[in-house]
Design a protein around this motif. Sequence first.
Motif, mmCIF file in Angstrom:
data_model
loop_
_atom_site.group_PDB
_atom_site.id
_atom_site.type_symbol
_atom_site.label_atom_id
_atom_site.label_comp_id
_atom_site.label_asym_id
_atom_site.label_seq_id
_atom_site.Cartn_x
_atom_site.Cartn_y
_atom_site.Cartn_z
ATOM 1 N N GLU A 44 0.863 -1.191 0.000
ATOM 2 C CA GLU A 44 0.000 0.000 0.000
ATOM 3 C C GLU A 44 0.887 1.224 0.000
ATOM 4 O OE1 GLU A 44 -2.703 0.473 3.315
ATOM 5 O OE2 GLU A 44 -3.936 -1.186 2.629
ATOM 6 N N LYS A 45 0.490 2.242 -0.735
ATOM 7 C CA LYS A 45 1.193 3.521 -0.690
ATOM 8 C C LYS A 45 1.125 4.012 0.753
ATOM 9 C CE LYS A 45 2.748 7.495 -2.310
ATOM 10 N NZ LYS A 45 4.214 7.390 -2.414
ATOM 11 N N TYR A 46 2.236 4.540 1.267
ATOM 12 C CA TYR A 46 2.220 5.064 2.627
ATOM 13 C C TYR A 46 1.622 6.470 2.610
ATOM 14 C CZ TYR A 46 3.719 6.627 7.194
ATOM 15 O OH TYR A 46 3.730 7.122 8.468
ATOM 16 N N HIS B 147 -4.311 10.288 9.254
ATOM 17 C CA HIS B 147 -5.282 10.262 10.349
ATOM 18 C C HIS B 147 -6.041 8.952 10.207
ATOM 19 C CE1 HIS B 147 -5.022 14.579 11.387
ATOM 20 N NE2 HIS B 147 -4.572 14.626 10.146
ATOM 21 N N HIS B 148 -6.321 8.329 11.336
ATOM 22 C CA HIS B 148 -7.165 7.134 11.308
ATOM 23 C C HIS B 148 -8.563 7.574 11.741
ATOM 24 C CE1 HIS B 148 -8.051 2.755 12.319
ATOM 25 N NE2 HIS B 148 -9.087 3.430 12.793
ATOM 26 N N ILE B 149 -9.480 7.546 10.791
ATOM 27 C CA ILE B 149 -10.863 7.922 11.112
ATOM 28 C C ILE B 149 -11.765 6.776 10.673
ATOM 29 C CG2 ILE B 149 -12.737 9.571 10.692
ATOM 30 C CD1 ILE B 149 -10.660 11.725 10.291
ATOM 31 N N ARG C 200 2.470 1.963 18.300
ATOM 32 C CA ARG C 200 2.716 0.726 17.537
ATOM 33 C C ARG C 200 1.459 0.267 16.814
ATOM 34 N NH1 ARG C 200 6.286 -2.310 22.067
ATOM 35 N NH2 ARG C 200 8.074 -0.961 21.933
ATOM 36 N N HIS C 201 0.810 1.198 16.131
ATOM 37 C CA HIS C 201 -0.411 0.944 15.348
ATOM 38 C C HIS C 201 -1.590 0.493 16.198
ATOM 39 C CE1 HIS C 201 2.029 1.572 11.871
ATOM 40 N NE2 HIS C 201 2.767 0.523 12.114
ATOM 41 N N GLN C 202 -1.516 0.681 17.505
ATOM 42 C CA GLN C 202 -2.641 0.331 18.376
ATOM 43 C C GLN C 202 -3.214 1.618 18.962
ATOM 44 O OE1 GLN C 202 -4.289 -2.428 19.464
ATOM 45 N NE2 GLN C 202 -3.212 -3.815 18.098
ATOM 46 N N ASN D 243 -1.835 13.641 14.231
ATOM 47 C CA ASN D 243 -2.059 12.510 13.328
ATOM 48 C C ASN D 243 -1.459 11.268 13.959
ATOM 49 O OD1 ASN D 243 0.752 12.519 12.740
ATOM 50 N ND2 ASN D 243 0.418 14.172 11.276
ATOM 51 N N THR D 244 -1.310 10.175 13.181
ATOM 52 C CA THR D 244 -0.873 8.912 13.816
ATOM 53 C C THR D 244 0.585 8.964 14.290
ATOM 54 O OG1 THR D 244 -0.280 7.926 11.703
ATOM 55 C CG2 THR D 244 -2.508 7.510 12.476
ATOM 56 N N HIS D 245 1.316 10.038 13.949
ATOM 57 C CA HIS D 245 2.697 10.163 14.430
ATOM 58 C C HIS D 245 2.785 10.860 15.780
ATOM 59 C CE1 HIS D 245 3.623 8.833 10.532
ATOM 60 N NE2 HIS D 245 3.437 9.975 9.913
HETATM 61 P P1 ADP Z 1 -4.833 -3.624 11.584
HETATM 62 O O1 ADP Z 1 -5.714 -4.642 10.930
HETATM 63 O O2 ADP Z 1 -3.607 -4.229 12.153
HETATM 64 O O3 ADP Z 1 -5.604 -2.753 12.523
HETATM 65 P P2 ADP Z 1 -4.871 -1.434 9.663
HETATM 66 O O4 ADP Z 1 -4.835 -1.665 8.194
HETATM 67 O O5 ADP Z 1 -6.173 -1.045 10.261
HETATM 68 O O6 ADP Z 1 -4.295 -2.730 10.379
HETATM 69 O O7 ADP Z 1 -3.772 -0.354 10.042
HETATM 70 C C1 ADP Z 1 -3.447 -0.042 11.384
HETATM 71 C C2 ADP Z 1 -2.776 1.327 11.454
HETATM 72 O O8 ADP Z 1 -1.566 1.354 10.679
HETATM 73 C C3 ADP Z 1 -3.608 2.464 10.897
HETATM 74 O O9 ADP Z 1 -4.502 2.963 11.842
HETATM 75 C C4 ADP Z 1 -2.531 3.473 10.495
HETATM 76 O O10 ADP Z 1 -2.078 4.164 11.616
HETATM 77 C C5 ADP Z 1 -1.390 2.603 9.997
HETATM 78 N N1 ADP Z 1 -1.463 2.398 8.533
HETATM 79 C C6 ADP Z 1 -1.991 1.336 7.911
HETATM 80 N N2 ADP Z 1 -1.901 1.458 6.563
HETATM 81 C C7 ADP Z 1 -1.291 2.641 6.334
HETATM 82 C C8 ADP Z 1 -0.903 3.357 5.138
HETATM 83 N N3 ADP Z 1 -1.124 2.871 3.920
HETATM 84 N N4 ADP Z 1 -0.308 4.560 5.287
HETATM 85 C C9 ADP Z 1 -0.072 5.057 6.503
HETATM 86 N N5 ADP Z 1 -0.388 4.444 7.649
HETATM 87 C C10 ADP Z 1 -1.005 3.251 7.592
#
Ligand code: ADP
Length: 536
Positions: free
Chosen positions: A234-236, A241-243, A268-270, A471-473
């Motif tokens: 996936e493109k980063y 923002h996670h919404i 750590r993505h949680q 944001n997520t950072h």
């Molecule tokens: P999981 O199933 O482990 O919850 P997600 O696909 O929901 O995985 O991703 C979890 C988190 O990782 C997101 O909330 C975001 O912070 C980060 N993330 C995932 N994909 C991307 C992306 N393409 N670009 C930037 N951040 C991402």
Amino acid sequence: MQVVIFLYFYIFTRSTTQGCINKLSQTPCFKEYFMIKKILVANRGEIAIRVMRSCREMGIESVAVFSDADRTSMHVRYADEAYNIGAAPSNESYLVIDNIIEAAKRSGATAIHPGYGFLSENAEFSDRCKKEGLIFIGPSSYAIDTMGDKITARKKMQSANVPVVPGTTEPITDLKEAVEVIKGIGLPVMIKASAGGGGKGMRLVMKEEDIVSAVTSAKSEAMAAFSNDAVYIEKYIESPHHIEFQIVADNHGNCVHLFERECSVQRRHQKVVEETPSPIMTEKVREEMGKHAVAAAKAVNYSGAGTIEFIVDDNLNYYFLEMNTRLQVEHPITERVVGVDLVKTQINIANNLPLDFKQEDLKQKGHAIEVRIYAEDPDNNFMPNPGKIEHMTEPLGLGVRHDGYVYPGYEIPIYYDPMISKLIVWALTRKEAIDRLKRALYAYKITGIKTTIPFLNRILDVPDFVEGKYNTHFIQDNEEYLVPSGESPQRVQDMATIAAFVDYRKNLERFKEQRLCKPNVGNWKAFGRKRNVTRL
Ligand code: ADP
Ligand code: ADP
Ligand code: MG
């Protein structure tokens, strides 16, 4: 020709039979007969209690299941009945479908609520329940399977015209090819496990020379966690923002969204802190995203409550990330702002009832924030800190909800997720909600174990959080302040408050002993084994 005629009649009779059952279940005399009267909750901890609370309000009996390590757990005491389903490790108890089905049969429960985690997103479990004549309170195995695999879900969303993150829709099979594809998409990229969940099997790649090692390590982590090493690209999204949007859908073709939750404060993505409404949302984007969320759910004929997660950039461009086909940890903030009991809604849908609200009936009122409290030491690299709770004072007061399961004297088992509770506050404005959360966190005292409360307190003081510009950072960007290496003045103050509190409780105990008042220690063991527990 014969095959076509047969198929026609098969589909026709099936749909009319289903239609008849649906209609019949709506008629007053049959309504009562078809209603769920006893639910087995296939989970533990705070979420098991959360589900049982709604059951109790609805006059439905609840059945707990517990592992050997959970005999003294609060969910066992809260339920009307409780059944032991095996040894402490979850793959010998909470994940054993046969044991859960057997407990349901023995108890006479007609429906199973899976909570979140464990078997909640297990298509085989959903199918097995159906086969055994039990109602699975959740979507069909088809919806779980399609959305549970990120690659399949991406394809499905593309066909439903829901925007997905630019990237591949096939698993990486060849490392050389992967390098070429990534060059085409442009760095940075995310390598993600198709079966991923809980932030596992994900790697950020910034430089070309890191591609091979990132793919290899994402694959091996995915294999270990999910027994499936398919990964894709996936493109980063920079400054993401996670919404996410809460949706509910019934079996009568109605599907609505209950607006968004902003979940960008992550470690750590949680998720660590969740709030609604999102500080960056506009009315126009909210409406568009809501429509896409509903389209995403409809694309898999969704039934029940679910969450569509989006990743959103600074310009409010948004992309489908994944769907969680279950109740979400952070569902209470939506409940508070929209005024809908999501568990009750899930049960009503499982009862084949139509939704009792339409999209235009739903409004967001005020602001809600949730923080997740873990038995982890934030000053020691978030090391899990299970142990025995000595003293505990839960926060109370206006606009405060505390969904937990631990109590003084309880020993947190080492086998499960270290989350001990969720603190949810509501106020008319975001500013007031933050002040209220600080007040509630201040009042929340636990001794005997380390918790993430001091860390959460620090988050609420960071100017970017206060201004809603994060944001997520966020945690990474403010690490120096949020995760101090030494003793922070805040921590020293917290420790002093706790010490004073422990002293007070000790004096109180002494006072009680002197007056020959025996503290009520409870009979936990008996509660763990007994059926028909009515206390609490
Ligand atoms: P999981 O199933 O482990 O919850 P997600 O696909 O929901 O995985 O991703 C979890 C988190 O990782 C997101 O909330 C975001 O912070 C980060 N993330 C995932 N994909 C991307 C992306 N393409 N670009 C930037 N951040 C991402
Ligand atoms: P949410 O978006 O509700 O925060 P999480 O991704 O944090 O969801 O997952 C909720 C719970 O489910 C957590 O306890 C997490 O450890 C667990 N979980 C999530 N995905 C999986 C999975 N694929 N396998 C096992 N447990 C999972
Ligand atoms: Mg996710």
